[in-house]
Design a protein around this motif. Structure first.
Motif, short mmCIF file in Angstrom:
data_model
loop_
_atom_site.label_atom_id
_atom_site.label_comp_id
_atom_site.label_asym_id
_atom_site.label_seq_id
_atom_site.Cartn_x
_atom_site.Cartn_y
_atom_site.Cartn_z
N LEU A 48 60.39 75.08 24.44
CA LEU A 48 60.23 74.50 23.18
C LEU A 48 59.86 75.48 21.91
N PRO A 49 60.80 75.51 21.07
CA PRO A 49 60.49 76.42 19.82
C PRO A 49 59.36 76.33 19.06
N MET A 50 58.62 77.16 18.97
CA MET A 50 57.26 77.24 18.42
C MET A 50 57.58 76.36 16.98
N SER A 51 58.66 76.65 16.26
CA SER A 51 58.89 75.95 14.95
C SER A 51 58.73 74.65 15.02
N ALA A 52 59.20 73.85 16.31
CA ALA A 52 59.09 72.38 16.32
C ALA A 52 57.57 71.95 16.15
N LEU A 53 56.60 72.80 16.11
CA LEU A 53 55.06 72.37 16.06
C LEU A 53 54.88 72.03 14.76
N LYS A 101 55.82 70.55 12.05
CA LYS A 101 56.00 69.04 11.89
C LYS A 101 55.71 67.94 12.81
N ASN A 102 55.54 68.38 14.10
CA ASN A 102 55.54 67.50 15.11
C ASN A 102 54.37 67.82 16.16
N PHE A 103 53.38 68.52 15.75
CA PHE A 103 52.44 68.56 16.63
C PHE A 103 51.67 67.49 17.20
N GLU A 104 51.17 66.60 16.38
CA GLU A 104 50.62 65.47 16.86
C GLU A 104 51.74 64.57 17.72
N ALA A 105 53.01 64.42 17.39
CA ALA A 105 53.90 63.65 18.10
C ALA A 105 54.14 64.25 19.60
N ILE A 106 54.38 65.33 19.46
CA ILE A 106 54.48 66.27 20.81
C ILE A 106 53.43 66.04 21.86
N MET A 107 52.16 66.05 21.39
CA MET A 107 51.02 66.01 22.19
C MET A 107 50.80 64.38 22.26
N SER A 108 51.37 63.44 21.54
CA SER A 108 51.30 61.99 21.96
C SER A 108 52.54 61.80 22.91
N GLY A 109 53.30 62.57 23.52
CA GLY A 109 54.29 62.29 23.87
C GLY A 109 54.22 61.72 25.17
N GLY A 110 53.14 61.39 25.71
CA GLY A 110 52.80 60.97 27.05
C GLY A 110 51.53 60.80 27.32
N TYR A 111 50.92 60.03 28.36
CA TYR A 111 49.44 59.87 28.75
C TYR A 111 48.75 61.15 28.58
N ASN A 170 58.09 85.65 22.08
CA ASN A 170 59.51 85.19 21.93
C ASN A 170 59.25 83.79 20.89
N LYS A 171 58.00 83.56 20.38
CA LYS A 171 57.87 82.29 19.48
C LYS A 171 58.37 81.16 20.33
N ASN A 172 57.88 81.10 21.44
CA ASN A 172 58.64 80.24 22.62
C ASN A 172 57.25 79.70 23.23
N VAL A 173 57.25 78.19 23.33
CA VAL A 173 56.34 77.34 24.47
C VAL A 173 57.28 77.30 25.75
N SER A 174 57.01 77.96 26.66
CA SER A 174 57.82 78.15 27.91
C SER A 174 58.07 76.72 28.57
N GLU A 175 56.97 75.92 28.75
CA GLU A 175 56.83 74.78 29.57
C GLU A 175 56.05 73.56 28.70
N VAL A 176 56.54 72.29 28.87
CA VAL A 176 55.72 71.30 28.30
C VAL A 176 55.55 70.30 29.21
N TRP A 177 54.50 70.06 29.86
CA TRP A 177 54.22 69.17 31.01
C TRP A 177 53.73 67.83 30.24
N VAL A 178 54.58 66.58 30.60
CA VAL A 178 54.31 65.36 30.22
C VAL A 178 54.25 64.57 31.36
N LYS A 179 52.90 64.12 31.31
CA LYS A 179 52.43 63.06 32.52
C LYS A 179 52.28 61.91 31.77
N SER A 180 53.07 60.53 32.37
CA SER A 180 52.98 59.21 31.77
C SER A 180 52.85 58.13 32.82
N ALA A 214 45.33 71.91 14.51
CA ALA A 214 45.92 72.34 15.44
C ALA A 214 47.11 73.33 15.09
N TYR A 215 47.86 72.84 14.35
CA TYR A 215 49.12 73.91 14.02
C TYR A 215 48.58 75.18 13.35
#
Length: 446
Positions: free
Chosen positions: A215-220, A222-232, A242-252, A325-326
């Motif tokens: 996940l590119p850090m640049s995506a955070l 404008k979308n930090f809350e939306a990303i952290m709300s993307g699952g339960y 490298n300005k990179n979030v290597s993994e996003v774990w989404v549990k729903s 957060a951002y």
């Protein structure tokens, strides 16, 4: 906590009266915490088998601290005189299907009761990343999972029983005892030793888990809350390279994940199971790839059946109000060249606001920046003040069980209800039996 305290390795033997023969007392070898970064300052470890033995022990000890599963990385559970283990308090007392509560002994580990709950049609609202921690210890330190609408593990507590510094058995409930109850839940070990805890439960549910990579850090921005709300429950993992979030774990919840999107804010869906540290074997991680399973086999990052060995690591964690957060994330990112060489991984999570006075989430939803460091003590202890300074504009609070270097006056200024908590301490522990160097320094030091 200063470096000298953190680095101490010598044990100090108790010189005083011994406890009665009714008490089980053993010397562990070695007397260290889980990670091995801390050697406890006493060999006097008492293991009461019931409440009466616990009362007897507390009455006879001039100074004592509770010891749970030893997953704290600082001296919060340390004592120069006595520790009392809750390992024998590990039973499920009862499930009330009408009130939707379960009552357990305080030393039980989450992994020891989750299957029982699920088998009976119930679930907890959340779990930490590791299920091998005790209920009492997790709640006392405001330990948490993730989920912008999910409170810490302590928010599930609806009643608590503990033995205070006078040897009295005290029972408090959310319904009847208000702020005193809240203080007894997130108690940092300063009021007494918990014996019994009642937790709110809910109907059981199935979950699915997927992981996205890069996940590119640049995506955070404008979308930090939306990303952290993307699952339960959502966790971000980064090594700050490298300005990179290597993994996003989404549990729903399974019912909410009918389809799995191939992309998530620029991150790509993983094609195999992953460990949070990508180079490591994921064999002990909970199942991913959208495979449906019980809630307790998806909410933690690691499997219940996996017993972790002592890990050569250090951990620190800071909480910032979610509105920052951002900004907080990018403040740490500016230190990337200093942080990355000493780091295994950073996990970023969200925790909902609560009404527990000593909780870092008291009346504010937070973002958590959790650092799992290589066990390079000198380098890490030198780095923490820089991280704390970078986050200073956002008034960070540390996790009670992790390492930090915030000056006591600064920490105290960020605990809104500290004066009230001290009054409750005086009520239940007038002689200061449960005060140790950690409590004296961080809650009373200048």
């Amino acid at each position: 906590m200063d470096k000298r305290t953190f680095l101490k390795t010598s044990s100090i033997l108790l010189t005083g009266s011994m406890l009665s023969n009714l008490m089980s007392c053993k010397k562990a070898d070695p007397r260290t915490n889980w990670a091995g970064n801390l050697t406890y300052s006493t060999d006097n470890l008492h293991i009461p088998k019931n409440v009466e033995e616990l009362q007897e022990a507390i009455k006879k000890c001039k100074k004592v601290r509770a010891l749970g599963t030893k997953h704290c990385f600082n001296t919060i559970a340390d004592s120069k005189e006595n520790q009392i283990s809750t390992e024998a308090f590990n039973k499920i007392i009862g499930l009330d299907k009408e009130k939707n509560t379960v009552t357990v002994e305080a030393g039980i580990k989450y992994g020891e009761m989750c299957k029982y709950l699920d088998d009976n049609g119930f679930a907890l609202h959340n779990l930490a990343s590791l299920p091998h921690i005790s209920v009492a210890g997790a709640c006392a330190t405001s330990t948490h999972g993730s989920g912008i609408k999910n409170g810490s593990l302590a928010t599930a507590v609806s009643a608590i029983e503990f033995v205070n510094g006078k040897g009295e058995v005290v029972s408090l409930s959310r319904e009847k005892d208000g702020e005193e109850f809240g203080a007894a839940v997130v108690n940092v070990g300063a009021l007494g030793i918990a014996t019994k805890i009642t937790l709110d439960v809910q109907p059981t549910f199935k979950m699915k888990q997927v992981v996205y990579q890069n996940l590119p850090m640049s995506a955070l921005e404008k979308n930090f809350e939306a990303i952290m709300s993307g699952g339960y429950s959502v966790s971000l993992f980064t090594d700050w390279r490298n300005k990179n979030v290597s993994e996003v774990w989404v549990k729903s919840k399974a019912e909410d994940m009918k389809e799995v999107a191939p992309e998530f804010y620029g991150a790509k869906l993983a094609t195999k199971n992953l460990h949070p540290i990508e180079a490591l074997d994921p064999v002990n991680c909970t199942d991913q790839m959208g495979v449906e399973g019980p809630w307790y086999e998806r909410m933690p990052h690691f499997k219940m059946g996996f017993t972790p060995s002592s890990g050569k690591e250090l951990q620190s964690e800071y909480f910032v109000a979610f509105e920052y957060a951002y900004e907080g994330f990018m403040a740490i990112e500016k230190l990337n060249e200093k942080v990355a060489p000493h780091l295994f991984i950073t996990e970023v999570r969200a925790i909902a606001a609560d009404e527990l006075p000593m909780s870092p989430f008291y009346k504010k939803t937070c973002v958590a920046f959790h650092f799992t460091w290589k066990q390079e003590v000198e380098a890490v202890m030198a780095l923490l003040p820089e991280i704390e300074e970078a986050l200073a504009p956002f008034a960070p609070r540390p996790h009670w069980g992790k390492i930090f270097t915030l000056k006591p006056a600064v920490l105290q200024s960020r605990i809104e209800k500290l004066a009230d908590f001290k009054k409750i301490m005086e009520k239940h522990d007038p002689e200061g039996k449960f005060r140790n160097e950690f409590i004296d320094t961080n809650l009373f030091g200048s």
